[in-house]
Structures are given as structure tokens and as C-alpha cells.
Design a protein around this motif. Structure first.
Motif, mmCIF file in Angstrom:
data_model
loop_
_atom_site.group_PDB
_atom_site.id
_atom_site.type_symbol
_atom_site.label_atom_id
_atom_site.label_comp_id
_atom_site.label_asym_id
_atom_site.label_seq_id
_atom_site.Cartn_x
_atom_site.Cartn_y
_atom_site.Cartn_z
ATOM 1 N N SER A 33 -10.521 6.010 5.816
ATOM 2 C CA SER A 33 -10.444 4.597 5.451
ATOM 3 C C SER A 33 -11.770 3.949 5.821
ATOM 4 O O SER A 33 -12.820 4.548 5.652
ATOM 5 C CB SER A 33 -9.254 3.949 6.166
ATOM 6 N N HIS A 47 -1.597 6.635 9.025
ATOM 7 C CA HIS A 47 -0.753 5.971 8.028
ATOM 8 C C HIS A 47 0.606 6.657 8.034
ATOM 9 O O HIS A 47 0.686 7.881 7.897
ATOM 10 C CB HIS A 47 -1.359 6.081 6.632
ATOM 11 N N HIS A 91 0.395 0.863 8.107
ATOM 12 C CA HIS A 91 -0.939 0.973 8.701
ATOM 13 C C HIS A 91 -0.857 0.977 10.226
ATOM 14 O O HIS A 91 -0.186 0.125 10.808
ATOM 15 C CB HIS A 91 -1.802 -0.233 8.297
ATOM 16 N N ASP A 109 0.810 -1.224 0.000
ATOM 17 C CA ASP A 109 0.000 0.000 0.000
ATOM 18 C C ASP A 109 0.842 1.273 0.000
ATOM 19 O O ASP A 109 0.319 2.362 -0.220
ATOM 20 C CB ASP A 109 -0.944 0.011 1.205
#
Length: 114
Positions: free
Chosen positions: A75, A83, A35, A31
Motif C-alpha cells: 500500500s 488487511h 484496514h 474497499d
């Protein structure tokens, strides 16, 4: 202090400690950011992405120490999730605790108020 949390396998954390750097778990690398969850999100994160997984750790970090590379972005369900768009120094962890599972496969969380 505003704590945020990272759930990760113990071997991955141990490798980060040895290297002095955590670039992310496979999902983070895919990604492009690491996270994290806040205290109100971390249990749902565990049940959604880590169900039944053992040998996990819960690492707490002070969001304020992660600098401008930490972004709060929309999100799941429109909630803002932290993040980190940088590698992470594992020495910045406020604490790291085991995240065991019970007989039903649910993770048993430590006290998040500490």
C-alpha cells in the motif's frame, strides 16, 4: 504476539460490541477489507486519514489470531499493510484505548509496546 491496530470512532466500536461483529468502517466496506496498521504505520495513518477527528479509539489485535483472512499487502509507499478480508470479532481485541487529540489536532497515542 504481533500487534496490529485499527483506528475507529467510538460509536462504531460500541455498535460492533453490541452486535458481536465488526464488518468495517465505511472505507473498509467500500474497499472490501478491514484496514489495519502496524505500530510503525499507525501514527501516519492517523495523521493522513483522521486528522482533527475526536472520539476515536485505538484497538489492538494480535495478527496471529485473525487467521488466513489477514493479508499483508503493498500500500502507501510500498509498505505492507495488514488487511482483513472477513468480519472481525471485537472480543479478539487485546486492548482498546482512547485516541484523544491535543490542542493542535494531533492524536495522542498510548504506549504501543504493551
Amino acid at each position: 504476539m504481533r500487534l496490529i491496530y485499527k483506528i475507529l470512532p467510538e460509536p462504531l466500536w460500541n455498535a460492533a460490541l453490541a452486535a458481536g461483529e465488526f464488518a468495517g468502517a465505511p472505507v473498509d466496506l467500500a474497499d472490501g477489507f478491514i484496514h489495519f496498521s502496524n505500530a510503525g504505520q499507525v501514527r501516519e495513518t492517523a495523521s493522513k486519514h483522521f486528522v482533527g477527528q475526536s472520539n476515536l479509539l485505538l484497538a489492538a489485535f494480535d495478527a496471529e489470531t485473525l487467521g488466513p483472512d489477514l493479508k499483508w499487502e503493498t500500500s502507501r509507499g510500498g509498505a505492507l499493510f495488514p488487511h482483513l478480508y472477513a468480519s472481525l470479532d471485537p472480543a479478539l481485541a487485546v486492548w482498546v484505548k482512547p485516541l484523544p487529540i491535543d490542542a493542535d489536532g494531533a492524536h495522542q497515542f498510548p504506549d504501543l509496546t504493551q
